[in-house]
Design an enzyme around this catalytic site. Structure first.
Site, short mmCIF file in Angstrom:
data_model
loop_
_atom_site.label_atom_id
_atom_site.label_comp_id
_atom_site.label_asym_id
_atom_site.label_seq_id
_atom_site.Cartn_x
_atom_site.Cartn_y
_atom_site.Cartn_z
N LYS A 86 15.84 -3.75 -2.14
CA LYS A 86 17.03 -4.61 -1.96
C LYS A 86 17.60 -4.45 -0.56
O LYS A 86 17.88 -5.44 0.13
CB LYS A 86 18.13 -4.19 -2.96
N HIS A 121 -9.14 -7.22 8.52
CA HIS A 121 -8.34 -5.99 8.60
C HIS A 121 -8.41 -5.34 9.99
O HIS A 121 -7.42 -4.83 10.50
CB HIS A 121 -8.83 -5.01 7.53
N TYR A 136 -6.85 -1.95 -0.69
CA TYR A 136 -5.68 -1.29 -1.29
C TYR A 136 -5.92 -1.12 -2.80
O TYR A 136 -5.15 -0.45 -3.47
CB TYR A 136 -4.39 -2.09 -1.09
N ASN A 155 16.17 -3.45 2.16
CA ASN A 155 15.29 -4.01 3.18
C ASN A 155 15.37 -5.54 3.20
O ASN A 155 15.35 -6.16 4.26
CB ASN A 155 13.84 -3.56 2.95
N TRP A 185 0.85 -1.19 0.00
CA TRP A 185 0.00 0.00 0.00
C TRP A 185 0.89 1.25 0.00
O TRP A 185 1.84 1.29 0.78
CB TRP A 185 -0.89 0.00 1.25
N1 LIG Z 1 -2.89 -4.13 8.71
C1 LIG Z 1 -2.94 -2.82 8.66
O1 LIG Z 1 -3.84 -2.17 9.26
C2 LIG Z 1 -1.88 -2.07 7.90
C3 LIG Z 1 -1.74 -0.69 8.08
C4 LIG Z 1 -0.73 -0.03 7.38
C5 LIG Z 1 0.12 -0.75 6.51
N2 LIG Z 1 -0.07 -2.09 6.33
C6 LIG Z 1 0.83 -2.87 5.43
O2 LIG Z 1 2.17 -2.67 5.85
C7 LIG Z 1 2.96 -2.23 4.75
C8 LIG Z 1 4.08 -1.35 5.23
O3 LIG Z 1 3.58 -0.23 5.94
P1 LIG Z 1 3.80 1.25 5.43
O4 LIG Z 1 3.96 1.21 3.94
O5 LIG Z 1 2.71 2.07 6.00
O6 LIG Z 1 5.14 1.68 6.16
P2 LIG Z 1 6.68 1.22 6.06
O7 LIG Z 1 6.84 0.11 5.11
O8 LIG Z 1 7.15 1.06 7.43
O9 LIG Z 1 7.35 2.53 5.54
C9 LIG Z 1 7.16 2.93 4.23
C10 LIG Z 1 7.90 4.25 4.07
O10 LIG Z 1 9.29 4.06 4.32
C11 LIG Z 1 10.04 4.40 3.16
N3 LIG Z 1 11.13 3.40 3.07
C12 LIG Z 1 11.06 2.10 2.72
N4 LIG Z 1 12.27 1.51 2.80
C13 LIG Z 1 13.13 2.46 3.23
C14 LIG Z 1 14.52 2.47 3.51
N5 LIG Z 1 15.27 1.37 3.38
N6 LIG Z 1 15.08 3.64 3.94
C15 LIG Z 1 14.33 4.75 4.09
N7 LIG Z 1 13.00 4.80 3.84
C16 LIG Z 1 12.42 3.67 3.41
C17 LIG Z 1 9.08 4.34 2.01
O11 LIG Z 1 9.40 5.29 1.03
P3 LIG Z 1 9.62 4.87 -0.51
O12 LIG Z 1 8.42 4.09 -0.95
O13 LIG Z 1 9.73 6.20 -1.19
O14 LIG Z 1 10.89 4.07 -0.56
C18 LIG Z 1 7.75 4.75 2.68
O15 LIG Z 1 7.68 6.15 2.78
C19 LIG Z 1 1.95 -1.50 3.86
O16 LIG Z 1 2.47 -1.32 2.56
C20 LIG Z 1 0.79 -2.45 3.96
O17 LIG Z 1 1.02 -3.57 3.11
C21 LIG Z 1 -1.04 -2.76 7.04
#
Ligand SMILES: NC(=O)c1ccc[n+]([C@@H]2O[C@H](COP(=O)([O-])OP(=O)(O)OC[C@H]3O[C@@H](n4cnc5c(N)ncnc54)[C@H](OP(=O)(O)O)[C@@H]3O)[C@@H](O)[C@H]2O)c1
Length: 297
Positions: free
Chosen positions: A260, A129, A48, A262, A20
């Site tokens: 990569k 969810h 999503y 991560n 997402w």
């Molecule tokens: N179950 C739920 O209620 C729920 C809620 C929220 C999210 N989710 C799931 O969890 C996933 C991850 O959560 P999230 O996307 O909110 O947060 P996250 O993955 O913790 O953080 C994403 C942010 O971090 C950046 N990022 C990623 N890798 C990085 C790195 N190595 N260094 C610096 N910045 C980095 C990304 O930017 P860039 O994209 O620009 O790299 C993005 O802005 C979601 O995609 C979704 O699938 C589930």
């Protein structure tokens, strides 16, 4: 790819890719890159609106479908532009739609929609969810039915606390295999982590990097010490902290280099003393969707 075994024997990769708000051709491109990097788990949700794109990639990689772990979620189709003022179409007693449909009908319909979009005949893990309070038990019962039919290889929950899990325990013999929650050193949810460990519920950590720029982490002396000690960046430390606790992180990135980086989170291991040090930063900080959007919390 290294995996954890869920209590029903299904294996879940130790890291997944969050998707997402990625969608369309961009997500297809990133998912293909992620597969070549080595990712085998992808987290999505009906709300999503990107299951179609994931399905296109699955379709093109049907020869390795059995290596890929798809986790999707069923949701209430809430209007996301006014989440605080509207109820969802599904799973609320006051919703007109629910006057004519049972929770079981809705769950079956949502799962069939997801399977169609994902172009697959099974989902590796389906989770609720949020613990919708009006229908929580009915939804779980319907999910058990689909699990027993074989459409779902495993089932779980998201955003659930101990009391939600206890409620399921008191009413069903099939308990969640997974709980997807948000934890970070600023919000450790330690009692819940212990509870899930005791009950054999695999934890998945969403938004594992969300606090990466938070000054409480960036400026903390503990973090500075760990960054120096492990010689990795802050994101890496957060993912290692998950791994050291046996928790599956699902970081999202729209950049291949970060995907990569991560995925390499496993290159160094964090010792338990440092896991504890990070626990000491806890502030019980709430991440927005948990506190505002989340029904049943
Ligand atoms: N179950 C739920 O209620 C729920 C809620 C929220 C999210 N989710 C799931 O969890 C996933 C991850 O959560 P999230 O996307 O909110 O947060 P996250 O993955 O913790 O953080 C994403 C942010 O971090 C950046 N990022 C990623 N890798 C990085 C790195 N190595 N260094 C610096 N910045 C980095 C990304 O930017 P860039 O994209 O620009 O790299 C993005 O802005 C979601 O995609 C979704 O699938 C589930």
């Amino acid at each position: 790819m290294d995996t954890y075994k869920l209590y029903n024997g299904v294996e879940m990769p130790i890291i997944g890719m969050g998707t997402w708000p990625l969608a369309g051709e961009n997500l297809e491109r990133l998912m293909k890159e992620a597969l070549s990097i080595g990712y085998r788990m992808f987290d999505t949700a009906d709300n999503y609106f990107n299951e179609d794109a994931i399905g296109n990639v699955l379709n093109k990689n049907s020869s390795i479908r059995n290596e890929i772990f798809i986790m999707t979620k069923i949701s209430d189709e809430k209007k996301m532009n006014f989440p605080w003022s509207s109820i969802g179409k599904y799973f609320y007693k006051t919703s007109p739609y629910m006057k004519a449909h049972s929770a079981k009908d809705v769950v079956n319909m949502l799962v069939n929609n997801s399977l169609r979009k994902l172009k697959t005949d099974y989902v590796d893990c389906l989770i609720i969810h949020w613990p919708y309070p009006d229908y929580f038990l009915d939804i779980w019962e319907a999910m058990i039915g689909l699990y027993k039919e074989g459409k779902l290889r495993s089932i779980g929950v998201s955003n659930c606390r101990e009391r939600h899990l206890e409620m399921l325990k008191q009413n069903f013999s099939v308990l969640p295999m997974v709980n997807q929650i948000c934890i970070s050193p600023l919000d450790t949810k330690r009692a819940l982590v212990e509870y899930c460990r005791k009950e054999n519920i695999q934890l998945v950590c969403y938004a594992p990097l969300m606090q990466i720029k938070n000054r409480l982490l960036v400026e903390s002396e503990i973090m500075k010490t760990l960054l120096h000690k492990y010689r990795v960046d802050l994101g890496h430390i957060l993912l290692m902290w998950n791994k050291a606790q046996g928790i599956v992180p699902i970081p999202k990135s729209a950049h291949v280099e970060r995907l990569k980086a991560n995925f390499n989170f496993n290159s160094v291991s964090m010792i338990s003393e440092d896991v504890e040090l990070l626990y000491s930063l806890n502030e019980d900080m709430q991440y927005l969707p948990e506190s505002i959007y989340c029904p049943g919390i």
